[in-house]
Design a protein around this motif. Sequence first.
Motif, PDB file in Angstrom:
ATOM      1  N   ARG A 135     -47.945 -37.217  23.944  1.00  0.00           N
ATOM      2  CA  ARG A 135     -47.735 -37.676  22.565  1.00  0.00           C
ATOM      3  C   ARG A 135     -47.960 -39.170  22.383  1.00  0.00           C
ATOM      4  O   ARG A 135     -48.283 -39.613  21.274  1.00  0.00           O
ATOM      5  N   ILE A 136     -47.849 -39.956  23.425  1.00  0.00           N
ATOM      6  CA  ILE A 136     -48.060 -41.400  23.290  1.00  0.00           C
ATOM      7  C   ILE A 136     -49.519 -41.709  22.932  1.00  0.00           C
ATOM      8  O   ILE A 136     -49.832 -42.780  22.421  1.00  0.00           O
ATOM      9  N   LYS A 137     -50.393 -40.758  23.138  1.00  0.00           N
ATOM     10  CA  LYS A 137     -51.820 -40.920  22.815  1.00  0.00           C
ATOM     11  C   LYS A 137     -52.103 -40.715  21.324  1.00  0.00           C
ATOM     12  O   LYS A 137     -53.188 -41.027  20.848  1.00  0.00           O
ATOM     13  N   ASN A 138     -51.139 -40.185  20.579  1.00  0.00           N
ATOM     14  CA  ASN A 138     -51.327 -39.909  19.149  1.00  0.00           C
ATOM     15  C   ASN A 138     -51.378 -41.177  18.320  1.00  0.00           C
ATOM     16  O   ASN A 138     -50.980 -42.249  18.774  1.00  0.00           O
ATOM     17  N   ASN A 139     -51.807 -41.024  17.055  1.00  0.00           N
ATOM     18  CA  ASN A 139     -51.702 -42.141  16.118  1.00  0.00           C
ATOM     19  C   ASN A 139     -50.295 -42.105  15.506  1.00  0.00           C
ATOM     20  O   ASN A 139     -49.563 -41.127  15.644  1.00  0.00           O
ATOM     21  N   ARG A 140     -49.920 -43.167  14.827  1.00  0.00           N
ATOM     22  CA  ARG A 140     -48.545 -43.292  14.339  1.00  0.00           C
ATOM     23  C   ARG A 140     -48.175 -42.221  13.313  1.00  0.00           C
ATOM     24  O   ARG A 140     -47.087 -41.667  13.350  1.00  0.00           O
ATOM     25  N   SER A 141     -49.054 -41.921  12.385  1.00  0.00           N
ATOM     26  CA  SER A 141     -48.700 -40.938  11.352  1.00  0.00           C
ATOM     27  C   SER A 141     -48.498 -39.548  11.950  1.00  0.00           C
ATOM     28  O   SER A 141     -47.566 -38.832  11.567  1.00  0.00           O
ATOM     29  N   ASP A 142     -49.351 -39.167  12.898  1.00  0.00           N
ATOM     30  CA  ASP A 142     -49.160 -37.878  13.568  1.00  0.00           C
ATOM     31  C   ASP A 142     -47.864 -37.865  14.355  1.00  0.00           C
ATOM     32  O   ASP A 142     -47.138 -36.873  14.370  1.00  0.00           O
ATOM     33  N   GLU A 143     -47.580 -38.976  15.002  1.00  0.00           N
ATOM     34  CA  GLU A 143     -46.381 -39.025  15.831  1.00  0.00           C
ATOM     35  C   GLU A 143     -45.111 -39.065  14.990  1.00  0.00           C
ATOM     36  O   GLU A 143     -44.092 -38.492  15.370  1.00  0.00           O
ATOM     37  N   LEU A 144     -45.169 -39.693  13.834  1.00  0.00           N
ATOM     38  CA  LEU A 144     -44.027 -39.671  12.923  1.00  0.00           C
ATOM     39  C   LEU A 144     -43.745 -38.223  12.501  1.00  0.00           C
ATOM     40  O   LEU A 144     -42.582 -37.793  12.465  1.00  0.00           O
ATOM     41  N   MET A 145     -44.793 -37.462  12.233  1.00  0.00           N
ATOM     42  CA  MET A 145     -44.625 -36.055  11.861  1.00  0.00           C
ATOM     43  C   MET A 145     -44.061 -35.243  13.032  1.00  0.00           C
ATOM     44  O   MET A 145     -43.157 -34.428  12.853  1.00  0.00           O
ATOM     45  N   ASN A 146     -44.587 -35.476  14.229  1.00  0.00           N
ATOM     46  CA  ASN A 146     -44.066 -34.772  15.415  1.00  0.00           C
ATOM     47  C   ASN A 146     -42.583 -35.076  15.622  1.00  0.00           C
ATOM     48  O   ASN A 146     -41.785 -34.176  15.895  1.00  0.00           O
ATOM     49  N   ALA A 147     -42.225 -36.339  15.498  1.00  0.00           N
ATOM     50  CA  ALA A 147     -40.825 -36.734  15.692  1.00  0.00           C
ATOM     51  C   ALA A 147     -39.935 -36.114  14.618  1.00  0.00           C
ATOM     52  O   ALA A 147     -38.809 -35.684  14.912  1.00  0.00           O
ATOM     53  N   ALA A 148     -40.421 -36.037  13.393  1.00  0.00           N
ATOM     54  CA  ALA A 148     -39.642 -35.418  12.312  1.00  0.00           C
ATOM     55  C   ALA A 148     -39.400 -33.932  12.598  1.00  0.00           C
ATOM     56  O   ALA A 148     -38.292 -33.419  12.382  1.00  0.00           O
ATOM     57  N   ILE A 149     -40.407 -33.261  13.094  1.00  0.00           N
ATOM     58  CA  ILE A 149     -40.256 -31.840  13.448  1.00  0.00           C
ATOM     59  C   ILE A 149     -39.216 -31.685  14.557  1.00  0.00           C
ATOM     60  O   ILE A 149     -38.349 -30.810  14.494  1.00  0.00           O
ATOM     61  N   GLU A 150     -39.283 -32.551  15.545  1.00  0.00           N
ATOM     62  CA  GLU A 150     -38.324 -32.487  16.652  1.00  0.00           C
ATOM     63  C   GLU A 150     -36.910 -32.828  16.169  1.00  0.00           C
ATOM     64  O   GLU A 150     -35.930 -32.220  16.611  1.00  0.00           O
ATOM     65  N   GLN A 151     -36.800 -33.784  15.251  1.00  0.00           N
ATOM     66  CA  GLN A 151     -35.502 -34.138  14.677  1.00  0.00           C
ATOM     67  C   GLN A 151     -34.884 -32.920  13.988  1.00  0.00           C
ATOM     68  O   GLN A 151     -33.691 -32.650  14.125  1.00  0.00           O
ATOM     69  N   GLN A 152     -35.699 -32.189  13.266  1.00  0.00           N
ATOM     70  CA  GLN A 152     -35.200 -30.993  12.587  1.00  0.00           C
ATOM     71  C   GLN A 152     -34.732 -29.941  13.589  1.00  0.00           C
ATOM     72  O   GLN A 152     -33.718 -29.277  13.367  1.00  0.00           O
ATOM     73  N   LYS A 153     -35.438 -29.786  14.692  1.00  0.00           N
ATOM     74  CA  LYS A 153     -35.018 -28.835  15.730  1.00  0.00           C
ATOM     75  C   LYS A 153     -33.664 -29.241  16.312  1.00  0.00           C
ATOM     76  O   LYS A 153     -32.794 -28.394  16.516  1.00  0.00           O
ATOM     77  N   ILE A 154     -33.512 -30.516  16.594  1.00  0.00           N
ATOM     78  CA  ILE A 154     -32.254 -31.026  17.145  1.00  0.00           C
ATOM     79  C   ILE A 154     -31.124 -30.788  16.150  1.00  0.00           C
ATOM     80  O   ILE A 154     -30.046 -30.304  16.514  1.00  0.00           O
ATOM     81  N   SER A 155     -31.373 -31.109  14.907  1.00  0.00           N
ATOM     82  CA  SER A 155     -30.352 -30.925  13.872  1.00  0.00           C
ATOM     83  C   SER A 155     -29.977 -29.462  13.735  1.00  0.00           C
ATOM     84  O   SER A 155     -28.796 -29.125  13.597  1.00  0.00           O
ATOM     85  N   ARG A 156     -30.963 -28.587  13.788  1.00  0.00           N
ATOM     86  CA  ARG A 156     -30.683 -27.152  13.665  1.00  0.00           C
ATOM     87  C   ARG A 156     -29.793 -26.683  14.827  1.00  0.00           C
ATOM     88  O   ARG A 156     -28.867 -25.909  14.619  1.00  0.00           O
ATOM     89  N   LEU A 157     -30.074 -27.164  16.017  1.00  0.00           N
ATOM     90  CA  LEU A 157     -29.207 -26.823  17.157  1.00  0.00           C
ATOM     91  C   LEU A 157     -27.774 -27.286  16.912  1.00  0.00           C
ATOM     92  O   LEU A 157     -26.821 -26.568  17.200  1.00  0.00           O
ATOM     93  N   ARG A 158     -27.638 -28.474  16.373  1.00  0.00           N
ATOM     94  CA  ARG A 158     -26.312 -29.022  16.106  1.00  0.00           C
ATOM     95  C   ARG A 158     -25.614 -28.250  14.983  1.00  0.00           C
ATOM     96  O   ARG A 158     -24.398 -28.111  14.989  1.00  0.00           O
ATOM     97  N   MET A 159     -26.377 -27.762  14.047  1.00  0.00           N
ATOM     98  CA  MET A 159     -25.808 -26.993  12.925  1.00  0.00           C
ATOM     99  C   MET A 159     -25.259 -25.649  13.385  1.00  0.00           C
ATOM    100  O   MET A 159     -24.357 -25.108  12.756  1.00  0.00           O
ATOM    101  N   GLU A 160     -25.807 -25.117  14.459  1.00  0.00           N
ATOM    102  CA  GLU A 160     -25.397 -23.800  14.937  1.00  0.00           C
ATOM    103  C   GLU A 160     -23.897 -23.715  15.231  1.00  0.00           C
ATOM    104  O   GLU A 160     -23.314 -22.652  15.139  1.00  0.00           O
ATOM    105  N   SER A 161     -23.292 -24.830  15.568  1.00  0.00           N
ATOM    106  CA  SER A 161     -21.856 -24.795  15.868  1.00  0.00           C
ATOM    107  C   SER A 161     -21.013 -24.520  14.630  1.00  0.00           C
ATOM    108  O   SER A 161     -19.822 -24.221  14.739  1.00  0.00           O
TER     109      SER A 161
END
Length: 163
Positions: A135-161
Amino acid sequence: MNAAIRTIHLTPPQLAQICTSTSWQQFMLAHMPSPDYATFCQSADVAFAQLSESDWLEAFAGHPMIGDLDTLQKKYSQGKHLSEQEQGEIKQASKAVLHDLLYYNQAYLKKFGFIFIICASQQSAEQVLEQLKARIKNNRSDELMNAAIEQQKISRLRMESYQ
Protein backbone atom coordinates in the motif's frame (compact mmCIF):
# COMPACT_ATOMS: atom_id res chain seq x y z
CA MET A 1 -38.71 -18.37 19.95
CA ASN A 2 -37.22 -15.01 18.93
CA ALA A 3 -34.52 -13.37 21.01
CA ALA A 4 -35.46 -10.03 22.47
CA ILE A 5 -34.41 -7.08 20.33
CA ARG A 6 -32.15 -4.81 22.31
CA THR A 7 -32.25 -1.04 21.91
CA ILE A 8 -28.77 0.45 21.58
CA HIS A 9 -27.99 3.73 23.29
CA LEU A 10 -24.30 4.56 23.55
CA THR A 11 -22.61 7.37 25.44
CA PRO A 12 -20.05 9.72 23.88
CA PRO A 13 -17.12 7.81 25.48
CA GLN A 14 -18.46 4.53 24.08
CA LEU A 15 -18.78 6.05 20.61
CA ALA A 16 -15.25 7.47 20.90
CA GLN A 17 -13.94 3.96 21.50
CA ILE A 18 -15.53 2.86 18.22
CA CYS A 19 -14.33 5.82 16.13
CA THR A 20 -12.53 9.01 17.18
CA SER A 21 -14.03 11.19 14.45
CA THR A 22 -16.05 13.87 16.23
CA SER A 23 -18.37 14.23 13.22
CA TRP A 24 -19.07 10.50 13.19
CA GLN A 25 -19.79 10.53 16.92
CA GLN A 26 -22.12 13.54 16.63
CA PHE A 27 -24.08 11.88 13.83
CA MET A 28 -24.39 8.69 15.85
CA LEU A 29 -25.49 10.57 18.98
CA ALA A 30 -28.17 12.37 16.97
CA HIS A 31 -29.52 8.97 15.86
CA MET A 32 -29.58 7.35 19.31
CA PRO A 33 -31.13 5.27 20.54
CA SER A 34 -31.02 2.71 17.76
CA PRO A 35 -33.95 0.32 17.93
CA ASP A 36 -31.67 -2.63 17.10
CA TYR A 37 -28.18 -3.61 16.01
CA ALA A 38 -29.00 -3.57 12.29
CA THR A 39 -30.22 0.04 12.51
CA PHE A 40 -27.16 0.92 14.58
CA CYS A 41 -24.93 -0.44 11.79
CA GLN A 42 -26.93 1.36 9.09
CA SER A 43 -26.55 4.64 10.97
CA ALA A 44 -22.81 4.06 11.25
CA ASP A 45 -22.57 3.44 7.49
CA VAL A 46 -24.49 6.64 6.74
CA ALA A 47 -22.27 8.57 9.16
CA PHE A 48 -19.10 7.18 7.54
CA ALA A 49 -20.39 8.13 4.08
CA GLN A 50 -20.65 11.76 5.19
CA LEU A 51 -17.11 12.15 6.55
CA SER A 52 -14.72 14.63 4.98
CA GLU A 53 -11.00 14.05 4.63
CA SER A 54 -10.33 15.93 7.87
CA ASP A 55 -12.88 13.73 9.65
CA TRP A 56 -11.14 10.60 8.38
CA LEU A 57 -7.77 11.95 9.48
CA GLU A 58 -9.22 12.58 12.93
CA ALA A 59 -10.45 8.97 13.01
CA PHE A 60 -7.05 7.64 11.92
CA ALA A 61 -5.30 9.71 14.60
CA GLY A 62 -7.16 7.70 17.22
CA HIS A 63 -5.11 4.59 16.41
CA PRO A 64 -1.62 3.64 17.47
CA MET A 65 0.86 2.69 14.77
CA ILE A 66 0.66 -1.02 14.01
CA GLY A 67 3.43 -2.74 15.90
CA ASP A 68 4.31 0.29 18.04
CA LEU A 69 3.34 -1.35 21.32
CA ASP A 70 4.98 1.37 23.48
CA THR A 71 2.81 4.05 21.89
CA LEU A 72 -0.20 1.81 22.28
CA GLN A 73 0.35 1.62 26.03
CA LYS A 74 1.27 5.27 26.63
CA LYS A 75 -0.91 7.31 24.32
CA TYR A 76 -4.05 5.32 23.66
CA SER A 77 -5.24 4.21 27.09
CA GLN A 78 -8.87 5.03 26.13
CA GLY A 79 -9.13 2.28 23.55
CA LYS A 80 -6.00 0.40 24.59
CA HIS A 81 -7.73 -2.91 25.27
CA LEU A 82 -9.50 -2.75 21.90
CA SER A 83 -6.32 -1.96 19.97
CA GLU A 84 -4.43 -4.65 21.86
CA GLN A 85 -7.05 -7.21 20.82
CA GLU A 86 -7.00 -5.97 17.24
CA GLN A 87 -3.19 -6.14 17.12
CA GLY A 88 -2.98 -9.39 19.07
CA GLU A 89 -1.09 -11.27 16.37
CA ILE A 90 1.36 -8.39 15.98
CA LYS A 91 2.60 -8.81 19.54
CA GLN A 92 3.84 -12.30 18.58
CA ALA A 93 6.14 -10.93 15.86
CA SER A 94 9.91 -11.21 15.87
CA LYS A 95 11.98 -8.13 16.63
CA ALA A 96 13.03 -7.97 12.99
CA VAL A 97 9.43 -7.87 11.77
CA LEU A 98 8.48 -5.30 14.41
CA HIS A 99 11.47 -3.20 13.33
CA ASP A 100 10.33 -3.39 9.68
CA LEU A 101 6.76 -2.52 10.66
CA LEU A 102 7.95 0.56 12.51
CA TYR A 103 10.29 1.56 9.66
CA TYR A 104 7.61 1.23 6.95
CA ASN A 105 4.96 2.83 9.17
CA GLN A 106 7.18 5.87 9.59
CA ALA A 107 7.82 6.01 5.85
CA TYR A 108 4.07 5.67 5.22
CA LEU A 109 3.31 8.50 7.66
CA LYS A 110 5.90 10.73 6.00
CA LYS A 111 4.52 9.99 2.52
CA PHE A 112 0.77 10.27 3.24
CA GLY A 113 0.51 12.42 6.37
CA PHE A 114 -1.42 9.80 8.35
CA ILE A 115 -0.60 6.43 9.86
CA PHE A 116 -1.15 3.11 8.14
CA ILE A 117 -4.65 1.89 9.02
CA ILE A 118 -5.48 -1.78 8.66
CA CYS A 119 -7.92 -4.09 10.35
CA ALA A 120 -5.20 -6.35 11.73
CA SER A 121 -7.53 -8.72 13.52
CA GLN A 122 -6.66 -12.33 12.69
CA GLN A 123 -3.61 -11.27 10.65
CA SER A 124 0.00 -12.07 11.40
CA ALA A 125 2.61 -9.36 11.61
CA GLU A 126 4.12 -10.69 8.41
CA GLN A 127 0.77 -10.36 6.60
CA VAL A 128 0.33 -6.80 7.85
CA LEU A 129 3.89 -5.91 6.81
CA GLU A 130 3.25 -7.35 3.34
CA GLN A 131 0.14 -5.19 2.95
CA LEU A 132 1.96 -2.12 4.28
CA LYS A 133 4.75 -2.60 1.73
CA ALA A 134 2.16 -2.95 -1.06
CA ARG A 135 0.00 0.00 0.00
CA ILE A 136 2.90 2.42 0.47
CA LYS A 137 3.25 2.36 -3.34
CA ASN A 138 -0.24 3.90 -3.78
CA ASN A 139 -1.04 7.55 -4.38
CA ARG A 140 -2.50 9.56 -1.50
CA SER A 141 -6.13 9.63 -2.66
CA ASP A 142 -6.22 5.86 -3.17
CA GLU A 143 -4.57 5.30 0.16
CA LEU A 144 -6.97 7.64 1.95
CA MET A 145 -9.81 5.51 0.54
CA ASN A 146 -8.08 2.27 1.59
CA ALA A 147 -7.54 3.60 5.10
CA ALA A 148 -11.18 4.72 5.33
CA ILE A 149 -12.35 1.23 4.36
CA GLU A 150 -10.08 -0.30 6.99
CA GLN A 151 -11.29 2.22 9.59
CA GLN A 152 -14.85 1.11 8.92
CA LYS A 153 -13.87 -2.55 9.37
CA ILE A 154 -12.21 -1.76 12.69
CA SER A 155 -15.22 0.23 13.84
CA ARG A 156 -17.59 -2.56 12.84
CA LEU A 157 -15.57 -5.02 14.92
CA ARG A 158 -15.78 -2.67 17.87
CA MET A 159 -19.53 -2.22 17.36
CA GLU A 160 -20.08 -5.97 17.63
CA SER A 161 -19.72 -5.80 21.40
CA TYR A 162 -23.01 -3.84 21.50
CA GLN A 163 -24.92 -6.47 19.52
